[in-house]
Design an enzyme around this catalytic site. Sequence first.
Site, short mmCIF file in Angstrom:
data_model
loop_
_atom_site.label_atom_id
_atom_site.label_comp_id
_atom_site.label_asym_id
_atom_site.label_seq_id
_atom_site.Cartn_x
_atom_site.Cartn_y
_atom_site.Cartn_z
CB ALA A 13 15.93 49.42 27.94
N GLY A 15 15.24 47.43 33.12
CA GLY A 15 14.45 46.58 34.04
C GLY A 15 14.48 45.13 33.61
CD GLN A 16 11.70 41.00 36.63
OE1 GLN A 16 12.16 39.87 36.53
NE2 GLN A 16 10.44 41.27 36.87
CG ASP A 43 15.42 52.57 32.93
OD1 ASP A 43 15.06 53.19 33.96
OD2 ASP A 43 15.09 51.39 32.71
NE ARG A 93 -0.44 47.63 43.91
CZ ARG A 93 -1.68 47.38 44.28
NH1 ARG A 93 -2.20 48.02 45.31
NH2 ARG A 93 -2.40 46.52 43.63
CG ASP A 160 -3.09 38.32 29.77
OD1 ASP A 160 -2.84 38.10 30.96
OD2 ASP A 160 -2.87 39.41 29.22
CG HIS A 188 -2.34 42.60 31.37
ND1 HIS A 188 -2.09 41.26 31.18
CD2 HIS A 188 -1.38 43.02 32.23
CE1 HIS A 188 -1.03 40.90 31.88
NE2 HIS A 188 -0.58 41.95 32.54
N1 NAD Z 1 1.13 43.48 29.99
C1 NAD Z 1 1.75 42.42 30.47
O1 NAD Z 1 1.48 41.30 30.04
C2 NAD Z 1 2.82 42.54 31.54
C3 NAD Z 1 3.49 41.40 31.98
C4 NAD Z 1 4.49 41.53 32.93
C5 NAD Z 1 4.79 42.77 33.45
N2 NAD Z 1 4.12 43.86 33.03
C6 NAD Z 1 4.45 45.20 33.52
O2 NAD Z 1 5.60 45.66 32.82
C7 NAD Z 1 6.24 46.67 33.58
C8 NAD Z 1 7.74 46.41 33.65
O3 NAD Z 1 8.00 45.26 34.38
P1 NAD Z 1 9.49 44.91 34.83
O4 NAD Z 1 9.39 43.64 35.59
O5 NAD Z 1 10.44 45.03 33.70
O6 NAD Z 1 9.73 46.11 35.86
P2 NAD Z 1 11.10 46.70 36.38
O7 NAD Z 1 10.77 47.54 37.57
O8 NAD Z 1 12.15 45.62 36.46
O9 NAD Z 1 11.54 47.67 35.17
C9 NAD Z 1 10.88 48.86 34.90
C10 NAD Z 1 11.92 49.83 34.38
O10 NAD Z 1 11.24 51.03 34.01
C11 NAD Z 1 12.07 52.10 34.37
N3 NAD Z 1 11.30 53.34 34.39
C12 NAD Z 1 10.58 53.88 35.42
N4 NAD Z 1 10.05 55.05 35.03
C13 NAD Z 1 10.44 55.26 33.76
C14 NAD Z 1 10.23 56.31 32.83
N5 NAD Z 1 9.51 57.39 33.15
N6 NAD Z 1 10.79 56.20 31.60
C15 NAD Z 1 11.54 55.13 31.28
N7 NAD Z 1 11.80 54.12 32.12
C16 NAD Z 1 11.25 54.18 33.34
C17 NAD Z 1 12.66 51.68 35.71
O11 NAD Z 1 13.82 52.43 36.05
C18 NAD Z 1 12.97 50.21 35.44
O12 NAD Z 1 14.27 50.03 34.90
C19 NAD Z 1 5.53 46.68 34.92
O13 NAD Z 1 4.58 47.73 34.91
C20 NAD Z 1 4.84 45.33 34.96
O14 NAD Z 1 3.73 45.33 35.82
C21 NAD Z 1 3.14 43.77 32.09
O1 LMR Z 2 3.10 42.76 37.03
C1 LMR Z 2 2.04 42.16 37.31
O2 LMR Z 2 1.22 42.56 38.15
C2 LMR Z 2 1.72 40.87 36.59
C3 LMR Z 2 1.96 40.95 35.11
O3 LMR Z 2 1.15 41.92 34.52
C4 LMR Z 2 1.72 39.60 34.49
O4 LMR Z 2 0.66 39.39 33.88
O5 LMR Z 2 2.59 38.72 34.63
#
Ligand code: NAD
Ligand code: LMR
Length: 332
Positions: A13, A15-16, A43, A93, A160, A188
Site C-alpha cells: 500500500a 507503493g505507487q 507493507d 525487477r 489490458d 498478463h
Molecule cells: N496486473 C497489472 O495489470 C499490473 C499493472 C501495473 C503494475 N503491476 C504490478 O504491480 C506491482 C506493484 O506495482 P507498483 O508500481 O505499485 O510497485 P511499487 O514498487 O511502487 O510498490 C510495491 C510495494 O510493495 C511493497 N512490498 C514488497 N514486498 C512486500 C511484501 N512481502 N508484502 C507487502 N508489501 C510488499 C513494497 O515495499 C512497495 O511499497 C508490480 O509487481 C507491478 O509490476 C501489475
Molecule cells: O509492471 C510492468 O511490467 C507493466 C505492468 O504490468 C503494466 O501492464 O502496466
Amino acid sequence: MAKEPVRVLVTGAAGQIGYALVPMIARGVMLGADQPVILHMLDIPPAAEALNGVKMELLDAAFPLLKGIVATTDVVEACTGVSVAVMVGGFPRKDGMERKDVMSKNVSIYKSQASALEAHAAPSCKVLVVANPANTNALILKEFAPSIPEKNITCLTRLDHNRALGQIAEKLNVQVTDVRNAIIWGNHSSTQYPDVNHATVKTPSGEKPVRELVADDEWLNTEFISTVQQRGAAIIKARKQSSALSAASSACDHIRDWVLGTPEGTYVSMGVYSDGSYGVPAGLIYSFPVTCSGGEWTIVQGLPIDEFSRKKMDATAQELSEEKTLAYSCLN
Ligand SMILES: NC(=O)c1ccc[n+]([C@@H]2O[C@H](COP(=O)([O-])OP(=O)(O)OC[C@H]3O[C@@H](n4cnc5c(N)ncnc54)[C@H](O)[C@@H]3O)[C@@H](O)[C@H]2O)c1
Ligand SMILES: O=C(O)C[C@H](O)C(=O)O
C-alpha cells in the site's frame, strides 16, 4: 439502514499503485457509493514510514465512507477479517536481475501471504492479485491456500481489457463506453491475446461488430494487438515507472464488477482458474471473458474461435505452463 463496513486489504500500500488505489476505495469507487469500508494496508518494514504517511493523508482527506484504517507491517494483522484482498505488494525487477530471480522473490511472498489469508481472512474473501507475474503469483496463492475456494482467487487483466477498449475507441473516434466485449486471453504479459472478434460498438443505427466498423483487419491483427501487449512497457518508457493510476482504476473495475455484477450482455476479462474451457489446460490462472452475477464470475462459453485466435491462445497458455514450472522450481 447503513451497511456494515467491509474490510479491504491492499498489500504494497505504500507503493505507487497503492497510493492511487486507496483513495479510490475510500471514495466508494470499488464497492459502491453506499458501502462503508475499513482499509487494511500492508507493507514491509522499510516502507513503514511511507505507509504511515499514506495513513495520515487518508485521515486528512476525511472520506465519509472510510470507517477505519489498519496500517501495518504485520501480515496477520493485515489479513484478519478482510473480505476483499488486493495483492499489489511485490518485489520489482532491479537492474541485473534475471526473470527467475524476480519470480523466486515473488512466489515466496505469495506462498507465505496465502497462508496468512487462509488462516485469518473472512471465509468468503475475494482475492485479486495485481503484482507481477500476476497470473503465476495468483496460482501460487491458490495452491498454498487450499481452503480458499479456487473461484475466489483471480488476477488482474482488466487493465489490458480496458486498454483494448481504449485503443478501439481512439481508432473509431467513439466513446469508450460505447465499445464492449473485447477479450484478453491468457497471461498478463506480452504474450496475452487481445481479441476483438466478438467486440461491438453502439452506433446510432444499432450495435455493430468492431471488425466491420474498423474495416482494417491488417491493423486489428497486427498493430492493435502489439500496442495492447506492449502498453505496459510503453508506459514504463514514458513515465520511467510502471502504470499506476490505470492499474488502480482497473483493479476497482475488476472488484466492482465481480461483487456488484456486469451489465446485461457485457463481458469483461479476468484472470481465473482454468477449468479447461476453450481447450486451455486446467490448472492455470488464465484470462477469460467472464460475466459476473451474485458475487460469482462465470466464463462466457461457446464463442467461436478461429485458427488465428487458437494459435495465440495456445501460445500464451504455453508461456503460463512454463511460468508455473519455473515458479515451482523456485519453491523447491
Ligand atoms: N496486473 C497489472 O495489470 C499490473 C499493472 C501495473 C503494475 N503491476 C504490478 O504491480 C506491482 C506493484 O506495482 P507498483 O508500481 O505499485 O510497485 P511499487 O514498487 O511502487 O510498490 C510495491 C510495494 O510493495 C511493497 N512490498 C514488497 N514486498 C512486500 C511484501 N512481502 N508484502 C507487502 N508489501 C510488499 C513494497 O515495499 C512497495 O511499497 C508490480 O509487481 C507491478 O509490476 C501489475
Ligand atoms: O509492471 C510492468 O511490467 C507493466 C505492468 O504490468 C503494466 O501492464 O502496466
